[in-house]
Design a protein around this motif. Sequence first.
Motif, PDB file in Angstrom:
ATOM      1  N   ALA A 105      -8.310  44.812  37.336  1.00  0.00           N
ATOM      2  CA  ALA A 105      -7.462  45.034  38.331  1.00  0.00           C
ATOM      3  C   ALA A 105      -7.619  46.907  38.616  1.00  0.00           C
ATOM      4  N   ILE A 106      -7.916  47.656  37.529  1.00  0.00           N
ATOM      5  CA  ILE A 106      -8.011  48.954  37.645  1.00  0.00           C
ATOM      6  C   ILE A 106      -9.269  49.133  38.624  1.00  0.00           C
ATOM      7  N   LEU A 107     -10.409  48.422  38.286  1.00  0.00           N
ATOM      8  CA  LEU A 107     -11.555  48.761  39.073  1.00  0.00           C
ATOM      9  C   LEU A 107     -11.345  48.418  40.318  1.00  0.00           C
ATOM     10  N   GLY A 108     -10.593  47.400  40.857  1.00  0.00           N
ATOM     11  CA  GLY A 108     -10.140  46.863  42.095  1.00  0.00           C
ATOM     12  C   GLY A 108      -9.408  48.025  42.800  1.00  0.00           C
ATOM     13  N   ALA A 109      -8.300  48.473  41.790  1.00  0.00           N
ATOM     14  CA  ALA A 109      -7.609  49.497  42.680  1.00  0.00           C
ATOM     15  C   ALA A 109      -8.321  50.776  42.973  1.00  0.00           C
ATOM     16  N   ILE A 110      -9.315  51.099  42.191  1.00  0.00           N
ATOM     17  CA  ILE A 110     -10.390  52.050  42.696  1.00  0.00           C
ATOM     18  C   ILE A 110     -10.841  52.059  43.821  1.00  0.00           C
ATOM     19  N   ASN A 111     -11.382  50.697  44.293  1.00  0.00           N
ATOM     20  CA  ASN A 111     -11.844  50.375  45.399  1.00  0.00           C
ATOM     21  C   ASN A 111     -10.918  50.548  46.591  1.00  0.00           C
ATOM     22  N   GLY A 112      -9.622  50.090  46.326  1.00  0.00           N
ATOM     23  CA  GLY A 112      -8.583  50.023  47.279  1.00  0.00           C
ATOM     24  C   GLY A 112      -8.263  51.300  47.760  1.00  0.00           C
ATOM     25  N   LEU A 113      -7.936  52.109  46.660  1.00  0.00           N
ATOM     26  CA  LEU A 113      -7.436  53.327  46.924  1.00  0.00           C
ATOM     27  C   LEU A 113      -8.591  54.189  47.734  1.00  0.00           C
ATOM     28  N   LEU A 114      -9.872  54.061  47.271  1.00  0.00           N
ATOM     29  CA  LEU A 114     -10.950  55.007  47.997  1.00  0.00           C
ATOM     30  C   LEU A 114     -10.898  54.456  49.689  1.00  0.00           C
ATOM     31  N   ILE A 115     -10.663  53.168  49.855  1.00  0.00           N
ATOM     32  CA  ILE A 115     -10.813  52.782  51.276  1.00  0.00           C
ATOM     33  C   ILE A 115      -9.582  53.153  51.971  1.00  0.00           C
ATOM     34  N   VAL A 116      -8.577  53.114  51.417  1.00  0.00           N
ATOM     35  CA  VAL A 116      -7.317  53.609  52.079  1.00  0.00           C
ATOM     36  C   VAL A 116      -7.211  55.266  52.208  1.00  0.00           C
ATOM     37  N   PHE A 206      -0.764  46.529  51.365  1.00  0.00           N
ATOM     38  CA  PHE A 206      -1.541  45.318  51.047  1.00  0.00           C
ATOM     39  C   PHE A 206      -3.161  45.425  50.823  1.00  0.00           C
ATOM     40  N   LYS A 207      -3.619  46.321  51.705  1.00  0.00           N
ATOM     41  CA  LYS A 207      -5.209  46.536  51.360  1.00  0.00           C
ATOM     42  C   LYS A 207      -5.374  46.857  50.084  1.00  0.00           C
ATOM     43  N   VAL A 208      -4.592  47.680  49.107  1.00  0.00           N
ATOM     44  CA  VAL A 208      -4.871  48.045  47.812  1.00  0.00           C
ATOM     45  C   VAL A 208      -4.701  46.814  47.192  1.00  0.00           C
ATOM     46  N   ILE A 209      -3.607  45.969  47.339  1.00  0.00           N
ATOM     47  CA  ILE A 209      -3.467  44.866  46.581  1.00  0.00           C
ATOM     48  C   ILE A 209      -4.479  43.798  46.673  1.00  0.00           C
ATOM     49  N   VAL A 210      -5.049  43.581  47.889  1.00  0.00           N
ATOM     50  CA  VAL A 210      -6.323  42.727  47.976  1.00  0.00           C
ATOM     51  C   VAL A 210      -7.371  42.858  46.991  1.00  0.00           C
ATOM     52  N   TYR A 211      -7.643  44.328  47.296  1.00  0.00           N
ATOM     53  CA  TYR A 211      -8.654  44.847  46.231  1.00  0.00           C
ATOM     54  C   TYR A 211      -8.532  44.710  44.849  1.00  0.00           C
ATOM     55  N   ILE A 212      -7.333  45.095  44.681  1.00  0.00           N
ATOM     56  CA  ILE A 212      -6.779  44.702  42.967  1.00  0.00           C
ATOM     57  C   ILE A 212      -7.071  43.297  42.627  1.00  0.00           C
ATOM     58  N   LEU A 213      -6.607  42.341  43.312  1.00  0.00           N
ATOM     59  CA  LEU A 213      -6.702  40.773  43.132  1.00  0.00           C
ATOM     60  C   LEU A 213      -8.061  40.478  42.980  1.00  0.00           C
ATOM     61  N   SER A 214      -8.972  41.230  44.079  1.00  0.00           N
ATOM     62  CA  SER A 214     -10.423  40.745  43.883  1.00  0.00           C
ATOM     63  C   SER A 214     -10.923  41.339  42.678  1.00  0.00           C
ATOM     64  N   GLY A 215     -10.449  42.489  41.950  1.00  0.00           N
ATOM     65  CA  GLY A 215     -10.894  42.764  40.824  1.00  0.00           C
ATOM     66  C   GLY A 215     -10.388  42.161  39.678  1.00  0.00           C
ATOM     67  N   THR A 216      -9.300  41.613  39.916  1.00  0.00           N
ATOM     68  CA  THR A 216      -8.657  40.897  38.841  1.00  0.00           C
ATOM     69  C   THR A 216      -9.227  39.463  38.607  1.00  0.00           C
ATOM     70  N   LEU A 217      -9.501  39.077  39.797  1.00  0.00           N
ATOM     71  CA  LEU A 217     -10.101  37.586  39.658  1.00  0.00           C
ATOM     72  C   LEU A 217     -11.511  37.876  39.173  1.00  0.00           C
ATOM     73  N   SER A 218     -12.275  38.616  39.692  1.00  0.00           N
ATOM     74  CA  SER A 218     -13.500  38.892  39.227  1.00  0.00           C
ATOM     75  C   SER A 218     -13.691  38.930  37.558  1.00  0.00           C
ATOM     76  N   ALA A 219     -12.608  39.646  37.091  1.00  0.00           N
ATOM     77  CA  ALA A 219     -12.661  39.917  35.568  1.00  0.00           C
ATOM     78  C   ALA A 219     -12.384  38.423  35.016  1.00  0.00           C
ATOM     79  N   LEU A 220     -11.380  37.655  35.814  1.00  0.00           N
ATOM     80  CA  LEU A 220     -11.280  36.128  35.068  1.00  0.00           C
ATOM     81  C   LEU A 220     -12.463  35.480  35.147  1.00  0.00           C
TER      82      LEU A 220
END
Lengths: 312, 328, 505
Positions: A105-116, A206-220
């Motif tokens: 989730a944290i890694l995904g958040a990094i992506n999302g925040l950088l994009i936004v 929502f953009k940040v959330i989507v990338y967080i989900l992407s990170g979390t699902l990858s970790a799963l």
Amino acid sequence: MIPKRKLRNILQIREIPLLIFVLILSAFFAFTIEGFMTLKNFEVISRQITTVGIVSIGMTLVLVTGGIDLSVGAMLSFAINIGGLLIIRGIPIYAAYPFILLLGAILGAINGLLIVWVKVPAIIVTLGTMNIFRGAIMVITKGKYITSIPQSYSWIGTGYTPFILFVVLLICFEFALRKMQFGRNIIAIGSNEQSAIYSGVPVNKFKVIVYILSGTLSALAGIIFIGRSGFIQPQAGIGYEMSSIAAVVIGGTSIYGGSGTVIGTFLGSLLMGLILAGITMLAVNAYWQGVINGLLIILAISFDTIRQMRRR
Amino acid sequence: MASKPMFNIKRKVPVSLLGLILFNVVLFVGLSFLSPTFLTIRNIQSLMLRMSELSMLTLAQTLVMIGGGMDLTVGSVMALSGAIAGMLFRAGFNPATVLVCALLGGALVGFLNSFLVVHLKIQSFIATVATNTIIRSVVYLLLKGRVLSAFPKSYVSLGSSYVLGFPILFLAVIAIAVALHLLLRRTALGRSIYAAGANEQCAHISGIHVNYVKYFIFTMSGILSAIGGIMYTMRIGAIIPDAGLNSPLEVVTAVLIGGASVRGGKGSVLGSLLGILAMYVLLNGFSLLGLSSFWEVIMLGVVLIAIVGQGNKKQIVKMSRFSRRKAL
Amino acid sequence: MVEIPILVKKMIVVQNVSKQFPGVRALDEVSFNVKKGHVHGLVGENGAGKSTIVKILSGIYSDYDGEVLIDGKQIEFHSVRDARESGIATIFQELSVVKDLNIAENIFLGREPIKFAGVVDCSYMYRRCREVMDFLDEPMDVEGKVGNLSVASQQIVEICKSLVLNPKVIIMDEPTSSLTEKEVLQLYKIVDQLKERGVTILYVSHKLTEIFRICDDITVLRDGKHIGTVQTQDTDTNQIIQMMVGRTLKMLFPERSVKPSNEILMSVRNATRTGEFEDVSFDLHKGEILGFAGLIGAGRTELAKALFGATKLEQGNVSIAGEEFGHFSHPREAFDKGLSYLPEDRKGEGLLLQSSIKENMTLAILKRLHLFRWHSERRERELVDKYADDLQVKMVGIDQIVEMLSGGNQQKIIVARLLMTDTEVFIFDEPTRGIDVGAKYEIYKIMNELTEQGKGILFISSELPEVMGISDRIACMREGRLVKEFTHDDVGPEAIMRVLAGGDA
């Protein structure tokens, strides 16, 4: 009137051709390959498609918003390699799982925040973070495999467990995409971002959330990976970004953003899994798989493009 | 109102490249102090040699990205042309035929890519993801997944020959780079590529054949990557089915660091080469200093995001400064 | 209309609002009030600052100087959501429907009714949509996709979107720009209904007939400044026009210096492109400006692009200076055969915004420059310098990036690009859109000079006064057909408007 519309809607669902194709292909393999239609083989295929499949769910959401996430494989690897360091130090399983998911989730958040925030295109941000995460894994693990994973971690990767988990996630995210504010809003973002802003949709959130989900699902997916293989390698998840994009696009999600379904993604991963299994069992050179997958992507997008053009 | 000659230098070397040049210089100087082996002729020569094929891929990518696309097949085309060359050599063909066929293979893939982009209107990124998968499989099929080293001695020795102390391959890269630079900066076609990349609609309305431009850049990218493949086999003396597996993304990074934009219409040969140089010098430096080479990968990611992000910021700052001046 | 002033509350108070953009001061110390329950017209030419006001009031721009009060409270919006919570709903000029969602989802986008945990309450959503549509007397299939709707229906969706939350203020930004006359009447009806319910409406338009038909008060903006606010009953069209334009109409256009000759320069026969225009035929004479009037969507730009070869002309013949061409397959061919086109969308199609003035100007003549030759760079610079001088482009130097230039100067660069191709016929598609009055005058002057050299100009414009002010003849297009031609002197604007909107043909 209502049943008529329902019927029309069912006929218009674009997963139908894909579903038919999957069925025909299964039938073909069932007739030509002995032992294809066995429970055992189904179990193997279902397990094979699960890891990339779960990553693809996250990728679907990202593509629906009109973005892209090239760092999924790297996030998977980072989460389980760092998690693995704690696992071999004896951290209990009920703490290890949340930790790994949180890392994702944290890694995904990094992506999302950088994009936004930095307003760098998603493709560049995730290309960059892919390098960063991959490099960091190698620096931290020094390229070593983690092999002494306790037996207790294998439950999630054996039998039908991963597949059931996959299906549950599919249903949840399909529901979220169709029936929840989250889903309707990310479709709006991908379809017409300007309009979403004008309508007061919290686009950045929502953009940040989507990338967080992407990170979390990858970790799963990584957790399942540990369970299945019993060890952790730094190269885990290499190539997942391309396979998952392929599955999502074959499943009918538009690369232009704004439309896509998780069910389609499931069919896309299933199709790729079937082909891999069929090729392996037909003892055809397994390298043909790449050729077929590539052609499938081109075919799927040509359909998408034609549909887009007709709409204009 | 007429521009003064003073401006010329600035126009020829954009400010953004000055930063990159400075970065390279600092890197060189720093490494020379930190590592006694860095600034030796041997090390520099081997650095030049190792850079050669990836430089070709970088040039290919530069051309495509200026034209507003992205070509992820550069790595697999490199492997393909190497594989074709190896197989034809093994079958006993003469070098000229072999080279022509290897280049044709690259051109064909490039042409296929441009067909997908122009006629099926698939975004080049996705189109080349697909063709990349296909080509990589074809390479595996051709090589049956094994390393092929059936290259004639005379051919391989070219890879280790030097002229005036420079590796021949490096000189070839420089020559091709100069040609490409002239093409981009001094010809109508070059201008058209920039225009088509910056604003396809505008280019079309201004009478530029945008579709021809796309056919050109992708086909040329295939040819340049194929040359990269030939250089690879000359240097290594063998072709590995996995050759260039990660290079598309490395190369995109180098081109972006060199000032290109994912939206097209920007970039330069010089910038891209400086980008790939920085990457290789970093890699070399890290290994000489005994650091994990993966620090280089991390640095690359950071530099990539920082540079592109910085570019965006600069744009904003420039605009607000301009408006303030106007308001006064 | 006898009102007691004390009872009339001010719904919107705009006080000394200024807004700065790179290169432009869009609003300059603007102040005006909108009374509660009134329909307030906001008029001004393109670029007068109307849209900027709209965007400030609806929360899209949050960085501006001055203050805005809504219902007595000072606002500090940071998003559209903030504005909406204060009771302001906006119908934007650009239709902002999301094609991938259905009608109800569009109407409730960003404010979906939630059942629990983020799950959308669909049944409530559909019910409420039907209610609103019943109120408007505009039943639609609320579960149908928006992508399939006509432009007018999409506009209705936009109106519904603003109504579902029972707003206090509705801002309508050019709501009729894509409607037919019948649909406009329907909109009037809706506005009247809203007014009855006590909703305050800020009605932004540059069409004075509409303003006089439905507004109680009128505020006029010009070049970002507040010129005045008047009651509709105390004023007339002439006064408003004078306020909008700042000078009398005559001075707006340069005197035409030549009469067109009888020699035919270009003729078009039976031009057709399915769904866009049909069976259009006309002649253009040497030294003539042929104005193309029409509403948005009448097919004029589509016609121009197809004639120019940017899209395919399905049927029909183009001939220039006596030579038959059939149709042009590519803009390149059109340039070579003597036809050039200035696109309507300056930023989207006209310019490479990040490139220099030089690169933009020579874009259409690259081949002729032979850039590979030794001195070509110098030749290019000389050429660009000359044209920049002739057209009086205000710039730092020819290497300046065009994005930093004002709209008028940007337009001149595209004009220079066309002039360099040295064609006989020019199509100017909305050449004065979004540029200031002075620059407009200069564009007219350039057109005038071109006719002196015997060139012909097809002049497409949606601003009736300018079509009438500068053209020798006026061709009226409606729904893809050329319905009538007028000569310069024999009609008034009302007659033309009637033809355009579908009165008598």
